[in-house]
Design an enzyme around this catalytic site. Structure first.
Site, mmCIF file in Angstrom:
data_model
loop_
_atom_site.group_PDB
_atom_site.id
_atom_site.type_symbol
_atom_site.label_atom_id
_atom_site.label_comp_id
_atom_site.label_asym_id
_atom_site.label_seq_id
_atom_site.Cartn_x
_atom_site.Cartn_y
_atom_site.Cartn_z
ATOM 1 N N SER A 157 0.849 -1.185 0.000
ATOM 2 C CA SER A 157 0.000 0.000 0.000
ATOM 3 C C SER A 157 0.886 1.237 0.000
ATOM 4 C CB SER A 157 -0.893 0.008 1.239
ATOM 5 O OG SER A 157 -0.104 0.352 2.365
ATOM 6 N N LYS A 158 0.245 2.387 -0.020
ATOM 7 C CA LYS A 158 0.957 3.673 -0.010
ATOM 8 C C LYS A 158 2.014 3.761 1.096
ATOM 9 C CE LYS A 158 -0.261 6.891 -3.081
ATOM 10 N NZ LYS A 158 0.839 6.777 -4.035
ATOM 11 N N ARG A 159 1.725 3.057 2.207
ATOM 12 C CA ARG A 159 2.672 3.099 3.328
ATOM 13 C C ARG A 159 4.066 2.622 2.915
ATOM 14 N NH1 ARG A 159 2.278 -0.587 6.632
ATOM 15 N NH2 ARG A 159 0.690 -1.742 5.497
#
Ligand code: GLU
Length: 497
Positions: free
Chosen positions: A266-268
């Site tokens: 994910s974006k993380r």
């Protein structure tokens, strides 16, 4: 797998965001599967979420797919035209196909009206939860008599259409080409809503009707959709009462992509959008290669998979059931191999957009002195992993004045300023005396300086390198001096002194 004829696959992104690595991998596998079997690759835009779908995201998805080298046979094109006879290829434009499909299901006794209000449904769910039962619809309206239905219609009660999950069978088996057979007991499948009271179809209904009417033979998608598949199989079957078996496409569910920490990507984890990787200096073929290897391989050894290899050799048999782990270092390694393997002319063309964007060069300059670029190219391609490195590594060759990196200055020039001045002065007079400014004569002249000055080669060469390039990392020294040219090299040396 038996040989399949006239394969039709689709990639059906929702334009609620840009193309991410997971979606790109799904697109790549569909594309490669279609190409391998000489079939059709269809792009369908699932734009039924009006709030989150945007034309910009559609454009970005098309651009990212094109950048990756994925061509599609049917669907919206970059120039706004549409290819294919099975359109429209935007779900929002397909509303006229859902009503007839629903009527077919009603005629096949596979759908019923449900008049339960949102309030009633949530009360039922709460009660079921308290009793520890299933949270699915309790089928109240499925068993209304014709008269009871008529009364409600006459009273103008709003209704949705639900799927009549067959009571006669015990389970739905998903014959997954990646995971094998997966059995869903029939009691775990809800009488799901097909059409909302405002006449819009739900995802499961729209997607299935579209896949059926577009003649899709294989649905290859992320395993986040696995729980939808038994529902969709029931819809496929209900849509084709006359020819049951053949109407249901084959399925292949792809495992998720994890980050290096073992959590879903994910974006993380940093960049996850394809266009971000383009901006980071990855080449399209390397990206295609790296993404293809996230869950598929040709064999245990092969790391380099060209688009041609993928088209000729992709198979679902070799898609892994296990989650893939995204490893940026591996992708960089693959990218560096593609950079090294490019021939000189291609690499010059690959460098050009980066140099142009930095205001350093232009295609006109390449046309004026092609040999200079031909000499430069291999010196750079052997040393970089990402195309973004082109600019910092070559900037000193294009600008009038360089900025000297502080660390480089401290290490190579300022340690012993007197020695440095002597080295640079000697280099300057050596260069000045050269009539022939070819690589071999530069090399012959500068090579002797350490022994002439009675200094370590590292001390001498590092000082020259920093004086002419401003940095400790540059292409090889003699080549850098040659590419810079006599006049500029002398200017750099004198300004460093
Ligand atoms: N629009 C759906 C998604 O992006 C497509 C699912 C499917 O392939 O059926 O998740």
């Amino acid at each position: 797998m038996p040989e399949v004829s006239s394969v039709r696959v689709r990639f059906a992104p929702s334009p609620t965001g840009t193309l991410h690595l997971g979606g790109a991998r799904t697109a790549i596998y569909n594309w490669a599967f279609a190409r391998k079997h000489g079939g059709d690759f269809i792009l369908r835009i699932d734009d039924t979420d009006p709030e989150r779908s945007t034309p910009e995201n559609v454009q970005q998805i098309l651009d990212a797919m094109t950048w990756l080298g994925l061509d599609w046979d049917e669907g919206p094109s970059l120039d706004g035209s549409i290819a294919g006879d099975a359109g429209p290829y935007f779900q929002t434009q397909r509303s006229s196909t859902y009503q007839p499909a629903l009527e077919k299901m009603i005629a096949n006794n596979a759908a019923y009206r449900c008049f339960c209000s949102a309030g009633e449904l949530s009360a039922k769910r709460d009660a079921a939860r308290l009793a520890g039962g299933s949270s699915g619809y309790d089928r109240t309206c499925r068993f209304l008599s014709d008269d009871e239905v008529k009364t409600r219609i006459d009273a103008d009660l709003p209704f949705v259409w639900r799927l009549k999950v067959p009571e006669v069978r015990t389970s739905v088996i998903v014959k997954d080409l990646v995971r094998g057979d997966i059995e869903f007991p029939i009691e775990t499948i809800d009488d799901l809503v097909l059409m909302r009271s405002d006449g819009t179809p739900t995802y499961n209904f729209a997607s299935t009707v579209d896949d059926a009417t577009m003649g899709i033979t294989h649905i290859i998608r992320g395993d986040d959709h696995l729980s939808n598949t038994p529902k969709q199989i029931l819809i496929f079957e209900a849509l084709a009462s006359d020819d049951k078996g053949g109407a249901v496409p084959a399925f292949a569910h792809l495992s998720m992509i994890y980050g290096e920490d073992g959590k879903k990507l994910s974006k993380r984890h940093g960049a996850v959008g394809v266009e971000e990787f383009a901006e980071m200096g990855f080449l399209p073929d390397a990206m295609l290669n790296g993404l293809a290897l996230l869950g598929w391989s040709l064999d245990a050894e092969t790391t380099i998979i060209t688009p041609e290899m993928l088209k000729a050799q992709f198979s679902l048999d070799r898609v892994s059931k296990n989650p893939a782990r995204f490893d940026i270092a591996k992708l960089e390694h693959i990218n560096s191999i593609y950079i090294q393997e490019m021939n000189t002319e291609k690499f010059v063309q690959a460098m050009l957009p980066w140099l142009e964007e930095a205001g350093l060069s232009s295609s006109a300059d390449v046309a004026v002195r092609p040999e200079w670029y031909t000499e430069l190219a291999p010196l750079i391609s052997e040393r970089i992993k990402l195309m973004t490195e082109v600019v910092p590594m070559t900037k000193f060759l294009f600008v009038d004045e360089i900025e000297i990196d502080e660390k480089a200055r401290a290490k190579a020039l300022d340690k012993d300023p007197e020695v440095t001045a002597a080295v640079l002065a000697a280099t300057s007079s050596t260069i000045e005396g050269l009539d022939d400014f070819s690589l071999s004569s530069i090399e012959a002249a500068i090579k002797d300086l350490p022994s002439k000055l009675d200094l370590k080669p590292r001390v001498v060469f590092q000082a020259i390198r920093v004086a002419i390039s401003g940095s400790l990392v540059s292409p090889p020294l003699f080549e850098s001096v040659a590419l810079l040219g006599k006049e500029r090299a002398l200017e750099r040396l004198s300004s460093a002194i």
